[in-house]
Design an enzyme around this catalytic site. Structure first.
Site, PDB file in Angstrom:
ATOM      1  N   GLY A  89      29.887  31.081  33.578  1.00 18.73           N
ATOM      2  CA  GLY A  89      29.692  31.120  35.029  1.00 18.73           C
ATOM      3  C   GLY A  89      30.270  32.381  35.651  1.00 18.73           C
ATOM      4  O   GLY A  89      31.472  32.643  35.556  1.00 18.73           O
ATOM      5  N   ASP A 114      34.750  24.613  41.207  1.00 15.16           N
ATOM      6  CA  ASP A 114      34.160  23.343  41.641  1.00 15.16           C
ATOM      7  C   ASP A 114      34.117  22.296  40.524  1.00 15.16           C
ATOM      8  O   ASP A 114      34.066  21.099  40.793  1.00 15.16           O
ATOM      9  CB  ASP A 114      32.721  23.570  42.135  1.00 15.16           C
ATOM     10  CG  ASP A 114      32.671  24.193  43.526  1.00 15.16           C
ATOM     11  OD1 ASP A 114      33.740  24.483  44.097  1.00 15.16           O
ATOM     12  OD2 ASP A 114      31.550  24.386  44.046  1.00 15.16           O
ATOM     13  N   GLY A 148      30.498  33.025  38.829  1.00 13.30           N
ATOM     14  CA  GLY A 148      30.689  32.706  40.245  1.00 13.30           C
ATOM     15  C   GLY A 148      32.044  33.213  40.700  1.00 13.30           C
ATOM     16  O   GLY A 148      32.651  34.107  40.080  1.00 13.30           O
ATOM     17  N   PHE A 149      32.547  32.620  41.769  1.00 14.26           N
ATOM     18  CA  PHE A 149      33.836  33.062  42.314  1.00 14.26           C
ATOM     19  C   PHE A 149      34.949  32.932  41.279  1.00 14.26           C
ATOM     20  O   PHE A 149      35.786  33.823  41.142  1.00 14.26           O
ATOM     21  CB  PHE A 149      34.189  32.242  43.552  1.00 14.26           C
ATOM     22  CG  PHE A 149      33.397  32.645  44.758  1.00 14.26           C
ATOM     23  CD1 PHE A 149      33.717  33.791  45.457  1.00 14.26           C
ATOM     24  CD2 PHE A 149      32.317  31.891  45.190  1.00 14.26           C
ATOM     25  CE1 PHE A 149      32.992  34.193  46.561  1.00 14.26           C
ATOM     26  CE2 PHE A 149      31.583  32.272  46.302  1.00 14.26           C
ATOM     27  CZ  PHE A 149      31.918  33.426  46.993  1.00 14.26           C
ATOM     28  N   ALA A 199      35.695  28.452  47.918  1.00 12.42           N
ATOM     29  CA  ALA A 199      35.882  29.694  47.170  1.00 12.42           C
ATOM     30  C   ALA A 199      37.364  30.044  46.933  1.00 12.42           C
ATOM     31  O   ALA A 199      37.713  30.488  45.828  1.00 12.42           O
ATOM     32  CB  ALA A 199      35.163  30.827  47.883  1.00 12.42           C
ATOM     33  N   GLU A 244      26.765  25.124  60.260  1.00 16.22           N
ATOM     34  CA  GLU A 244      26.301  26.522  60.307  1.00 16.22           C
ATOM     35  C   GLU A 244      24.775  26.588  60.347  1.00 16.22           C
ATOM     36  O   GLU A 244      24.190  27.377  61.101  1.00 16.22           O
ATOM     37  CB  GLU A 244      26.863  27.306  59.119  1.00 16.22           C
ATOM     38  CG  GLU A 244      28.371  27.472  59.242  1.00 16.22           C
ATOM     39  CD  GLU A 244      28.992  28.493  58.285  1.00 16.22           C
ATOM     40  OE1 GLU A 244      29.926  29.179  58.690  1.00 16.22           O
ATOM     41  OE2 GLU A 244      28.554  28.567  57.119  1.00 16.22           O
ATOM     42  N   VAL A 294      24.081  27.660  29.458  1.00 16.63           N
ATOM     43  CA  VAL A 294      24.931  26.900  28.533  1.00 16.63           C
ATOM     44  C   VAL A 294      24.533  25.431  28.571  1.00 16.63           C
ATOM     45  O   VAL A 294      24.395  24.822  29.632  1.00 16.63           O
ATOM     46  CB  VAL A 294      26.419  27.086  28.912  1.00 16.63           C
ATOM     47  CG1 VAL A 294      27.312  26.207  28.041  1.00 16.63           C
ATOM     48  CG2 VAL A 294      26.802  28.549  28.787  1.00 16.63           C
TER      49      VAL A 294
HETATM   50  C1  LIG Z   1      25.840  26.197  51.083  1.00 14.26           C
HETATM   51  C2  LIG Z   1      27.281  26.414  50.703  1.00 14.26           C
HETATM   52  C3  LIG Z   1      28.105  27.149  51.537  1.00 14.26           C
HETATM   53  C4  LIG Z   1      29.440  27.359  51.196  1.00 14.26           C
HETATM   54  N1  LIG Z   1      30.234  28.056  52.050  1.00 14.26           N
HETATM   55  C5  LIG Z   1      31.512  28.283  51.723  1.00 14.26           C
HETATM   56  C6  LIG Z   1      32.355  29.035  52.601  1.00 14.26           C
HETATM   57  O1  LIG Z   1      31.915  29.481  53.656  1.00 14.26           O
HETATM   58  N2  LIG Z   1      33.643  29.246  52.216  1.00 14.26           N
HETATM   59  C7  LIG Z   1      34.132  28.754  51.033  1.00 14.26           C
HETATM   60  O2  LIG Z   1      35.295  28.973  50.726  1.00 14.26           O
HETATM   61  N3  LIG Z   1      33.369  28.020  50.200  1.00 14.26           N
HETATM   62  C8  LIG Z   1      32.082  27.777  50.516  1.00 14.26           C
HETATM   63  N4  LIG Z   1      31.283  27.050  49.662  1.00 14.26           N
HETATM   64  C9  LIG Z   1      31.859  26.563  48.398  1.00 14.26           C
HETATM   65  C10 LIG Z   1      31.938  27.690  47.367  1.00 14.26           C
HETATM   66  O3  LIG Z   1      30.711  28.380  47.304  1.00 14.26           O
HETATM   67  C11 LIG Z   1      32.293  27.114  45.994  1.00 14.26           C
HETATM   68  O4  LIG Z   1      33.467  26.354  46.108  1.00 14.26           O
HETATM   69  C12 LIG Z   1      32.476  28.221  44.987  1.00 14.26           C
HETATM   70  O5  LIG Z   1      31.289  28.945  44.809  1.00 14.26           O
HETATM   71  C13 LIG Z   1      32.931  27.641  43.641  1.00 14.26           C
HETATM   72  O6  LIG Z   1      33.088  28.673  42.731  1.00 14.26           O
HETATM   73  P1  LIG Z   1      32.745  28.409  41.207  1.00 14.26           P
HETATM   74  O7  LIG Z   1      33.043  29.684  40.495  1.00 14.26           O
HETATM   75  O8  LIG Z   1      33.354  27.148  40.750  1.00 14.26           O
HETATM   76  O9  LIG Z   1      31.155  28.155  41.214  1.00 14.26           O
HETATM   77  P2  LIG Z   1      29.980  29.139  41.625  1.00 14.26           P
HETATM   78  O10 LIG Z   1      30.458  30.207  42.510  1.00 14.26           O
HETATM   79  O11 LIG Z   1      28.878  28.264  42.082  1.00 14.26           O
HETATM   80  O12 LIG Z   1      29.559  29.806  40.250  1.00 14.26           O
HETATM   81  C14 LIG Z   1      29.018  29.061  39.198  1.00 14.26           C
HETATM   82  C15 LIG Z   1      28.228  29.993  38.294  1.00 14.26           C
HETATM   83  O13 LIG Z   1      27.893  29.282  37.117  1.00 14.26           O
HETATM   84  C16 LIG Z   1      26.547  29.555  36.766  1.00 14.26           C
HETATM   85  N5  LIG Z   1      26.069  28.407  35.981  1.00 14.26           N
HETATM   86  C17 LIG Z   1      25.920  27.137  36.412  1.00 14.26           C
HETATM   87  N6  LIG Z   1      25.507  26.364  35.405  1.00 14.26           N
HETATM   88  C18 LIG Z   1      25.404  27.169  34.317  1.00 14.26           C
HETATM   89  C19 LIG Z   1      25.024  26.931  32.951  1.00 14.26           C
HETATM   90  N7  LIG Z   1      24.692  25.726  32.509  1.00 14.26           N
HETATM   91  N8  LIG Z   1      25.002  27.990  32.126  1.00 14.26           N
HETATM   92  C20 LIG Z   1      25.334  29.247  32.547  1.00 14.26           C
HETATM   93  N9  LIG Z   1      25.713  29.502  33.821  1.00 14.26           N
HETATM   94  C21 LIG Z   1      25.756  28.482  34.678  1.00 14.26           C
HETATM   95  C22 LIG Z   1      25.853  29.742  38.090  1.00 14.26           C
HETATM   96  O14 LIG Z   1      24.662  30.500  37.953  1.00 14.26           O
HETATM   97  C23 LIG Z   1      26.926  30.462  38.918  1.00 14.26           C
HETATM   98  O15 LIG Z   1      26.803  31.862  38.779  1.00 14.26           O
HETATM   99  C24 LIG Z   1      29.958  26.817  49.989  1.00 14.26           C
HETATM  100  C25 LIG Z   1      29.122  26.073  49.154  1.00 14.26           C
HETATM  101  C26 LIG Z   1      27.800  25.874  49.489  1.00 14.26           C
HETATM  102  C27 LIG Z   1      26.914  25.067  48.570  1.00 14.26           C
END
Ligand SMILES: Cc1cc2nc3c(=O)[nH]c(=O)nc-3n(C[C@H](O)[C@H](O)[C@H](O)COP(=O)(O)OP(=O)(O)OC[C@H]3O[C@@H](n4cnc5c(N)ncnc54)[C@H](O)[C@@H]3O)c2cc1C
Length: 421
Positions: free
Chosen positions: A18, A306, A20-21, A322, A176, A85
């Site tokens: 992942g 998350d 992501g953040f 995030a 929003e 994955v």
């Molecule tokens: C609409 C929306 C608005 C939001 N606004 C805010 C905000 O304003 N402020 C804030 O703090 N938080 C906000 N959030 C929450 C925030 O986006 C998440 O808490 C944050 O992104 C979590 O980070 P993460 O790295 O766990 O997951 P993510 O940032 O979602 O990253 C997960 C990554 O894993 C990858 N992935 C997933 N499954 C697989 C797999 N099987 N194989 C390979 N790769 C995979 C995805 O492509 C992605 O790149 C918001 C959420 C949503 C849905």
């Protein structure tokens, strides 16, 4: 499938699932360390999720909030592989993907979350969600398509229903979205659709509990409610959606609301990858990890962002936001370096910087380190934080230009319907 091993002798191989953040912060923290890092993601780009709602409401193009992972993680000891994955073999220390298997010494699972429909099949089938870029474009397509359908509709009652947008979920995303849609209805759609009486268009925000923005102080919750109502959004509290079909939603009290577009932003749950681990799961399917964010009996496997419920089952879960993901990513990078030096991993303690929500043009509510703000000041804060957080100069420039353009012209330049139902 052939196994892909890029582990040089003496250098532990860290796999991060992942980009992501959370995942990106781990990679960043491990740059230049004596480990080989491979990031796996099903997309070749990182998405700045907090601005998805602006893509959904035609304010930003998708490219403005996405950035190539290879560009972000460029470092001699960090590699990226495009791979979805599918599973983890904790005993063999292997990750299975559509692009082959990957062996690891340390594993960081940071695959984020997916929309939670709470088992409501009809809702999953007939509503649009908002969790990734595809979703955001779908929301935009559906809202704009429903107005196109209204323009061709003869029956006044059906026309009005097609000009109704229902948003389910009164958290930050629902608020929003409602604010941005109200702006679209006020400033843009009347010009685009002179054949429609757009003042009849309805935006309904349905929330099952008795308040909006649960994580905000009460005063900010009231301000958000008032602001939305002043913008003409119909907020219904205590409204529980139990089903949906192509033409609208049903509520638990028997009410029926016909709509042209329905958007479900009522909840999230951990990535389904959590279930592949055979580890205990907490609420919303999040993996229960220790205070050092690793799996019980597997100090080499971390789950963060998350996907994770940190500190054991009895600890209340951190919000899916995030800052939690970022702070956990930083900590895990440090812990892995410590482990390679024979030291113990660190314990996670969340420092809550607060939360911010925009409500349309030049208005927001915020709680920053416990201090509440609202109105223009909160909006400026929101603007600054989001520009600073965005990755890449090009994206910042694109977003700033779009925002300035939208602000001064009351325009929403990306009013494209790209996929029709
Ligand atoms: C609409 C929306 C608005 C939001 N606004 C805010 C905000 O304003 N402020 C804030 O703090 N938080 C906000 N959030 C929450 C925030 O986006 C998440 O808490 C944050 O992104 C979590 O980070 P993460 O790295 O766990 O997951 P993510 O940032 O979602 O990253 C997960 C990554 O894993 C990858 N992935 C997933 N499954 C697989 C797999 N099987 N194989 C390979 N790769 C995979 C995805 O492509 C992605 O790149 C918001 C959420 C949503 C849905």
């Amino acid at each position: 499938m052939k196994s892909t091993t890029i582990v040089p002798p003496n250098h532990p191989h860290v796999i991060i699932v992942g980009a992501g953040f959370a995942g990106l912060r781990v990679a960043r923290g491990l740059r230049g360390s004596p480990v080989e890092v491979t990031i796996l993601d099903k997309n070749n780009y990182h998405t700045f999720i907090p601005l998805l709602y602006q893509v959904a409401t035609a304010g930003l193009e998708p490219e403005a909030i996405a950035h190539p992972v290879r560009r972000i993680v460029a470092a001699p000891n960090v590699r990226f592989r495009l791979a979805s994955v599918t599973g983890v073999d904790l005993q063999q220390r292997r990750v299975t993907t559509h692009a082959g298997d990957f062996a690891y010494h340390y594993l960081v699972l940071a695959a984020g979350s997916v929309t939670n429909f709470f088992g409501l099949e009809s809702v999953a089938q007939h509503t649009a969600a908002l969790r990734d870029l595809d979703d955001a474009e779908t929301v935009r397509d559906r809202v704009l398509s429903s107005f196109e359908a209204a323009a061709a509709e003869k029956s006044p009652a059906r026309r009005r229903a097609l000009m109704t947008t229902v948003l389910v979920g009164g958290g930050p995303t629902g608020v929003e979205l409602a604010g941005a849609l109200a702006e679209l209805r006020r400033h843009v759609l009347p010009r685009d659709f002179p054949e429609l009486n757009v003042s009849q268009a309805r935006i309904l925000l349905l929330e099952a509990s008795d308040r909006l923005l649960e994580a905000m102080p009460q005063r900010m919750q009231r301000k958000a409610l008032e602001k939305l109502q002043n913008m003409g959004v119909e907020v219904q509290l205590g409204a529980r959606v139990t089903g949906a079909d192509e033409r609208g939603v049903s509520l638990s009290d028997g009410e029926r609301i016909d709509a042209g577009a329905i958007v479900w932003v009522a909840g999230l749950r951990a990535s389904p990858l959590a279930q592949a681990l055979d580890a205990p799961l907490g609420p919303a399917g999040r993996v229960i990890v220790s205070r050092s964010l690793d799996l019980p009996d597997h100090p080499e496997v971390y789950v963060i962002g998350d996907m994770a419920h940190a500190g054991g089952r009895d600890n209340p879960p951190h919000p899916m936001v995030a800052p939690v993901a970022i702070q956990q990513g930083d900590l895990v990078a440090e812990s892995i370096i410590r482990q390679t030096e024979g030291k113990k991993p660190l314990l996670f303690r969340y420092k809550d910087p607060g939360t911010m929500v925009t409500i349309g043009r030049a208005s927001a509510v915020a709680r920053v380190y416990g201090v509440p703000f609202s109105g223009f000041v909160a909006w400026l804060l929101w603007l600054t934080v989001h520009i600073v957080w965005l990755i890449g100069f090009r994206n910042r420039a694109l977003v700033l230009v779009n925002w300035a353009w939208n602000y001064f012209t009351y325009e929403r330049g990306v009013r494209l319907i790209r996929r029709r139902r």
